[in-house]
Structures are given as structure tokens and as C-alpha cells.
Write a protein that holds these residues in place. Structure first.
Motif, PDB file in Angstrom:
ATOM      1  N   ASN A 101       0.816  -1.213   0.000  1.00 26.67           N
ATOM      2  CA  ASN A 101       0.000   0.000   0.000  1.00 26.67           C
ATOM      3  C   ASN A 101       0.851   1.263   0.000  1.00 26.67           C
ATOM      4  OD1 ASN A 101      -1.622  -2.223   1.028  1.00 26.67           O
ATOM      5  ND2 ASN A 101      -3.183  -0.708   1.510  1.00 26.67           N
ATOM      6  N   LEU A 102       0.398   2.228  -0.780  1.00 27.78           N
ATOM      7  CA  LEU A 102       0.962   3.579  -0.761  1.00 27.78           C
ATOM      8  C   LEU A 102      -0.082   4.522  -0.177  1.00 27.78           C
ATOM      9  CD1 LEU A 102       2.563   3.835  -4.326  1.00 27.78           C
ATOM     10  CD2 LEU A 102       3.786   3.788  -2.153  1.00 27.78           C
ATOM     11  N   VAL A 152     -11.071   2.640  -8.105  1.00 28.37           N
ATOM     12  CA  VAL A 152     -10.641   3.213  -9.372  1.00 28.37           C
ATOM     13  C   VAL A 152      -9.473   2.358  -9.846  1.00 28.37           C
ATOM     14  CG1 VAL A 152      -9.729   5.239 -10.554  1.00 28.37           C
ATOM     15  CG2 VAL A 152     -11.344   5.525  -8.664  1.00 28.37           C
ATOM     16  N   LEU A 153      -9.647   1.668 -10.977  1.00 28.36           N
ATOM     17  CA  LEU A 153      -8.630   0.726 -11.436  1.00 28.36           C
ATOM     18  C   LEU A 153      -7.474   1.443 -12.127  1.00 28.36           C
ATOM     19  CD1 LEU A 153     -10.923  -2.107 -12.777  1.00 28.36           C
ATOM     20  CD2 LEU A 153      -9.462  -2.200 -10.774  1.00 28.36           C
ATOM     21  N   MET A 154      -6.283   0.849 -12.002  1.00 26.06           N
ATOM     22  CA  MET A 154      -5.096   1.345 -12.684  1.00 26.06           C
ATOM     23  C   MET A 154      -4.234   0.142 -13.025  1.00 26.06           C
ATOM     24  SD  MET A 154      -3.143   2.902  -9.336  1.00 26.06           S
ATOM     25  CE  MET A 154      -1.705   3.408 -10.246  1.00 26.06           C
ATOM     26  N   ASP A 155      -3.317   0.305 -13.957  1.00 26.95           N
ATOM     27  CA  ASP A 155      -2.499  -0.812 -14.417  1.00 26.95           C
ATOM     28  C   ASP A 155      -1.029  -0.404 -14.445  1.00 26.95           C
ATOM     29  OD1 ASP A 155      -4.883  -2.428 -15.157  1.00 26.95           O
ATOM     30  OD2 ASP A 155      -5.128  -0.869 -16.669  1.00 26.95           O
ATOM     31  N   VAL A 156      -0.338  -0.651 -13.337  1.00 30.74           N
ATOM     32  CA  VAL A 156       1.098  -0.374 -13.272  1.00 30.74           C
ATOM     33  C   VAL A 156       1.800  -1.718 -13.145  1.00 30.74           C
ATOM     34  CG1 VAL A 156       2.958   0.797 -12.034  1.00 30.74           C
ATOM     35  CG2 VAL A 156       0.682   1.847 -12.168  1.00 30.74           C
ATOM     36  N   GLY A 157       2.298  -2.217 -14.284  1.00 30.20           N
ATOM     37  CA  GLY A 157       2.912  -3.530 -14.317  1.00 30.20           C
ATOM     38  C   GLY A 157       4.355  -3.538 -13.845  1.00 30.20           C
ATOM     39  N   GLU A 204      12.513   0.212   0.225  1.00 28.51           N
ATOM     40  CA  GLU A 204      13.095  -0.659  -0.801  1.00 28.51           C
ATOM     41  C   GLU A 204      13.014  -2.140  -0.434  1.00 28.51           C
ATOM     42  OE1 GLU A 204      16.503   1.416   1.468  1.00 28.51           O
ATOM     43  OE2 GLU A 204      14.530   1.927   0.620  1.00 28.51           O
ATOM     44  N   ASP A 205      12.689  -2.469   0.811  1.00 31.43           N
ATOM     45  CA  ASP A 205      12.519  -3.863   1.209  1.00 31.43           C
ATOM     46  C   ASP A 205      11.235  -4.469   0.643  1.00 31.43           C
ATOM     47  OD1 ASP A 205      14.850  -3.779   2.714  1.00 31.43           O
ATOM     48  OD2 ASP A 205      13.798  -3.291   4.585  1.00 31.43           O
ATOM     49  N   VAL A 206      10.292  -3.611   0.265  1.00 32.01           N
ATOM     50  CA  VAL A 206       9.009  -4.086  -0.257  1.00 32.01           C
ATOM     51  C   VAL A 206       9.118  -4.147  -1.779  1.00 32.01           C
ATOM     52  CG1 VAL A 206       6.513  -3.736  -0.286  1.00 32.01           C
ATOM     53  CG2 VAL A 206       7.853  -2.991   1.691  1.00 32.01           C
ATOM     54  N   ASN A 207       9.301  -5.352  -2.275  1.00 26.64           N
ATOM     55  CA  ASN A 207       9.597  -5.583  -3.690  1.00 26.64           C
ATOM     56  C   ASN A 207       8.292  -5.703  -4.494  1.00 26.64           C
ATOM     57  OD1 ASN A 207      11.216  -6.165  -5.970  1.00 26.64           O
ATOM     58  ND2 ASN A 207      10.889  -8.353  -5.652  1.00 26.64           N
ATOM     59  N   ASN A 208       7.780  -4.560  -4.931  1.00 27.57           N
ATOM     60  CA  ASN A 208       6.497  -4.511  -5.622  1.00 27.57           C
ATOM     61  C   ASN A 208       6.598  -5.002  -7.065  1.00 27.57           C
ATOM     62  OD1 ASN A 208       4.755  -2.756  -3.602  1.00 27.57           O
ATOM     63  ND2 ASN A 208       6.762  -1.775  -3.750  1.00 27.57           N
ATOM     64  N   PHE A 209       5.549  -5.700  -7.519  1.00 27.46           N
ATOM     65  CA  PHE A 209       5.537  -6.117  -8.915  1.00 27.46           C
ATOM     66  C   PHE A 209       4.296  -5.629  -9.670  1.00 27.46           C
ATOM     67  CE2 PHE A 209       3.434  -9.635  -6.664  1.00 27.46           C
ATOM     68  CZ  PHE A 209       2.297  -9.844  -7.436  1.00 27.46           C
ATOM     69  N   TYR A 210       3.305  -5.071  -8.949  1.00 25.48           N
ATOM     70  CA  TYR A 210       2.103  -4.607  -9.641  1.00 25.48           C
ATOM     71  C   TYR A 210       1.284  -3.701  -8.722  1.00 25.48           C
ATOM     72  CZ  TYR A 210      -1.845  -4.950 -12.951  1.00 25.48           C
ATOM     73  OH  TYR A 210      -2.819  -4.671 -13.878  1.00 25.48           O
ATOM     74  N   PHE A 211       0.732  -2.615  -9.295  1.00 27.51           N
ATOM     75  CA  PHE A 211      -0.259  -1.786  -8.606  1.00 27.51           C
ATOM     76  C   PHE A 211      -1.512  -1.775  -9.478  1.00 27.51           C
ATOM     77  CE2 PHE A 211       3.442  -0.308  -6.338  1.00 27.51           C
ATOM     78  CZ  PHE A 211       2.954  -0.079  -5.067  1.00 27.51           C
ATOM     79  N   PHE A 212      -2.662  -2.047  -8.859  1.00 30.70           N
ATOM     80  CA  PHE A 212      -3.845  -2.315  -9.666  1.00 30.70           C
ATOM     81  C   PHE A 212      -5.051  -1.436  -9.366  1.00 30.70           C
ATOM     82  CE2 PHE A 212      -3.885  -5.039  -5.984  1.00 30.70           C
ATOM     83  CZ  PHE A 212      -5.200  -5.076  -5.568  1.00 30.70           C
ATOM     84  N   ARG A 264       5.737 -12.925 -14.546  1.00 27.86           N
ATOM     85  CA  ARG A 264       4.565 -13.784 -14.751  1.00 27.86           C
ATOM     86  C   ARG A 264       3.431 -13.390 -13.801  1.00 27.86           C
ATOM     87  NH1 ARG A 264       0.687 -16.002 -17.415  1.00 27.86           N
ATOM     88  NH2 ARG A 264      -0.080 -17.984 -16.568  1.00 27.86           N
ATOM     89  N   LEU A 265       3.756 -13.100 -12.549  1.00 26.63           N
ATOM     90  CA  LEU A 265       2.740 -12.650 -11.593  1.00 26.63           C
ATOM     91  C   LEU A 265       2.092 -11.354 -12.078  1.00 26.63           C
ATOM     92  CD1 LEU A 265       4.509 -13.381  -8.201  1.00 26.63           C
ATOM     93  CD2 LEU A 265       2.233 -14.207  -8.849  1.00 26.63           C
ATOM     94  N   SER A 266       2.911 -10.432 -12.538  1.00 32.67           N
ATOM     95  CA  SER A 266       2.395  -9.167 -13.051  1.00 32.67           C
ATOM     96  C   SER A 266       1.442  -9.409 -14.218  1.00 32.67           C
ATOM     97  CB  SER A 266       3.562  -8.280 -13.496  1.00 32.67           C
ATOM     98  OG  SER A 266       3.102  -7.074 -14.072  1.00 32.67           O
ATOM     99  N   GLU A 267       1.818 -10.320 -15.088  1.00 31.39           N
ATOM    100  CA  GLU A 267       0.985 -10.649 -16.243  1.00 31.39           C
ATOM    101  C   GLU A 267      -0.357 -11.233 -15.817  1.00 31.39           C
ATOM    102  OE1 GLU A 267       1.226 -14.383 -19.120  1.00 31.39           O
ATOM    103  OE2 GLU A 267       2.839 -12.953 -19.546  1.00 31.39           O
TER     104      GLU A 267
END
Length: 321
Positions: free
Chosen positions: A97-98, A290-295, A115-123, A266-269
Motif C-alpha cells: 500500500n501507498l 478506481v482501477l489502474m495498471d502499473v505492471g 526498498e525492502d518491499v519488492n512490488n511487482f504490480y499496482f492495480f 509472470r505474476l504481473s501478467e
């Protein structure tokens, strides 16, 4: 969840590294088993709601289940501080979460760095909003502001933790409205809503999603969006009412830092496929999201931009030195 339960969950997740390989021979075979989705908050909040909607579509795409577990505490800090001790093969993911993951490490003893939180997608994100119970005497935002001016500190707000979007919104609004209120942090939005409905507080710093989920029980006084939300055309924006506030909470997912890059991709996909599903999109929008697609390829730039804004806001608002 008691501390003993949290520690047990952590031990179970970490122990699975003994029987699961850290890398997959072919990311196309991922996932090879059910995926554990750890929500670092209690049940009932936006992270939990969206995860439960994703479950059906995750299974349709992968043939595996998305198993939701909870690790609440510290407004997300308990979970994020233990993320990198968990299985790093992609079969354990965690909600992210941001602005929480940016602001919390600026405080004391967060237990993790951004930087410890290795994000792969924000949706998705949900705009900040002020909510009161349906039977509240505050019919408008100005009613509440006037009450706060007449009795500084008496008007109480619930919200999801410290150094969260709710905390930032409350601090900013106090400055803009020149009022003093009392903000009470809870372990997630679900607990903050319960406090409002139970009469423990007079108002809540929540989101459009809360109003959508409790339309017969709460009234939204204002929303921190650039435009009125389509589900609530009669609710004014803060800007309409003379308060320059636009913001909210962004939600995504992270994995332990040692997770192979191809598995993260692959998870992001997979979650992007879910986000593009028309039925899923409609379900989310009906709930006020409100949807968003940050891969995966765009996460770093997105986080850098957001982090700069949050750090500036936090210093201006006095949340950090």
C-alpha cells in the motif's frame, strides 16, 4: 490476530522454503501450486475486499487457488518487515500500500525500509473521503468543520493506521480548515469502519470504497478526487468546497526480494489479465475502486514519482523532521 498467531503464520510461510524450490525451470509453468496472498491488515478492508474478488479470476487463469491470509499489525509494518523472510519462489505474495510503505519507514522502528518491499504490480486506488454515520448530526462537511472549530480536539476520526493515506489526509485537512481533531489509528480500514459504526468515533477518514460498501449506514461528506465519483454524484469534492485536497491510497502486491525476475513478470501478467477482465472491472467499480495498471516494468518509475510526492508532503505536514 494475536502475536502468537502472527508468528505461527510467519513460521509456516518461511518453512515452506525447505520443500519448495527457489526458482522455477520455466516461469510459464507458474504457479505450480496454490499461491498464499498475505494481507498485512485485518479482514474487511479494501485490500481484503479486492483480493477476494481476484480469487475467482486467478483460479480461472492459472488453475490454482489464491489463498488469503492475514498478518495485521503496525498499519502493515508487521507484514512488510517479515516479507523477505518468506518463500521466494512466487508462491507467496503480499499486499502493498501507498503511501504506507513510503511514510512508515520515515517514522520510528518501522522494521522495514521502502526498498525492502519488492512490488511487482499496482492495480487500483481509492480516493480519500470523510464519512459519518447515517444518523450523524453532521449533514455537510461544513457542519463537521464548525463543530471542530467550536471544540478543538473533541471531534474524533478513525483511520487505518499511522503514516497512512488516512493519517496524511487528516493532517492536511486540519491545516487547510484550520481545525484540530483527534485521529485514532486502527489496524486497517475494516477496524476503522467498525469503530465508526459502533459509535467509538464521530467520523472516519475512509475511502469511496467504504461508502460504497456501507451505503445504508454511512454518509460521505466530501471526496478527495478531481471529479465527483460516478457512484456518488451528489457528494462534492474537497476542491469544490474550497479545500485543495486530492489523494488516496494505492494498492498493489509485492514478493520477497529474491523472487526470480521471470516469476515476478509472470505474476504481473496474471494480475494484469485479471484487471482487464470486464466482469472484474465492473465489480471493482461498483464497489468504489478506481482501477489502474502499473505492471512490473513500470513499478520503479511509479514508485519513484509517488515517493517524491509523499516525502515532500510528509515534511510539509510535520509527519517527519
Amino acid at each position: 490476530m494475536r502475536l502468537s498467531h502472527t508468528l505461527t503464520l510467519t513460521a509456516m510461510l518461511a518453512a515452506s522454503t525447505l520443500v519448495a524450490p527457489l526458482a522455477l525451470a520455466d516461469a510459464e509453468d507458474f504457479p505450480a501450486k496454490d499461491v498464499q496472498y498475505v494481507i498485512p491488515f485485518g479482514p474487511g478492508g479494501e485490500s481484503d475486499i479486492s483480493a477476494r474478488l481476484q480469487q475467482k479470476y486467478f483460479e480461472e487463469i492459472t488453475g490454482q487457488q489464491l489463498i488469503i491470509q492475514y498478518m495485521p499489525g503496525g498499519g502493515g509494518a508487521v507484514g512488510w518487515s517479515q516479507l523477505n523472510d518468506m518463500t521466494a519462489d512466487g508462491h507467496t505474495i503480499m499486499g502493498s500500500n501507498l503511501p504506507h510503505i513510503v511514510l512508515k519507514p520515515m517514522g520510528k522502528d518501522a522494521g522495514f525500509a521502502t526498498e525492502d518491499v519488492n512490488n511487482f504490480y499496482f492495480f487500483h486506488y481509492s480516493p480519500d473521503a470523510i464519512l459519518v454515520r447515517e444518523d450523524s448530526p453532521y449533514q455537510t462537511l461544513e457542519d463537521l468543520v464548525e463543530a471542530a472549530r467550536q471544540a478543538p480536539g473533541v471531534v474524533t476520526f478513525s483511520g487505518s493506521g499511522t503514516y497512512s493515506a488516512n493519517d496524511v489526509a487528516n493532517t492536511r485537512f486540519q491545516q487547510l480548515a484550520d481545525v484540530t481533531t483527534t485521529y485514532i489509528p486502527f489496524k486497517g480500514t475494516g477496524a476503522a469502519v467498525t469503530a465508526l459504526l459502533g459509535g467509538q468515533v464521530q467520523a472516519e477518514w475512509g475511502y469511496t470504497t467504504v461508502a460504497a460498501n456501507h451505503q445504508d449506514k454511512v454518509r460521505m461528506l466530501a471526496v478527495a478526487a478531481e471529479e465527483r465519483h460516478p457512484l456518488f454524484p451528489d457528494v462534492p469534492t474537497f476542491q469544490e468546497l474550497g479545500y485543495d485536497m486530492v489523494g488516496g491510497a494505492y494498492r498493489g502486491m509485492a514478493v520477497p526480494s529474491e523472487t526470480p525476475e521471470e516469476v515476478q513478470a509472470r505474476l504481473s501478467e496474471i494480475f494484469d489479465q485479471i484487471n482487464q477482465n470486464p466482469q472484474f472491472r465492473q465489480e471493482m467499480e461498483d464497489l468504489g475502486f478506481v482501477l489502474m495498471d502499473v505492471g512490473n516494468d513500470d513499478v520503479a518509475d511509479f514508485l519513484a514519482e509517488q515517493s517524491q510526492q509523499y516525502e515532500t508532503s510528509a515534511r510539509e505536514l510535520g509527519l517527519i523532521d
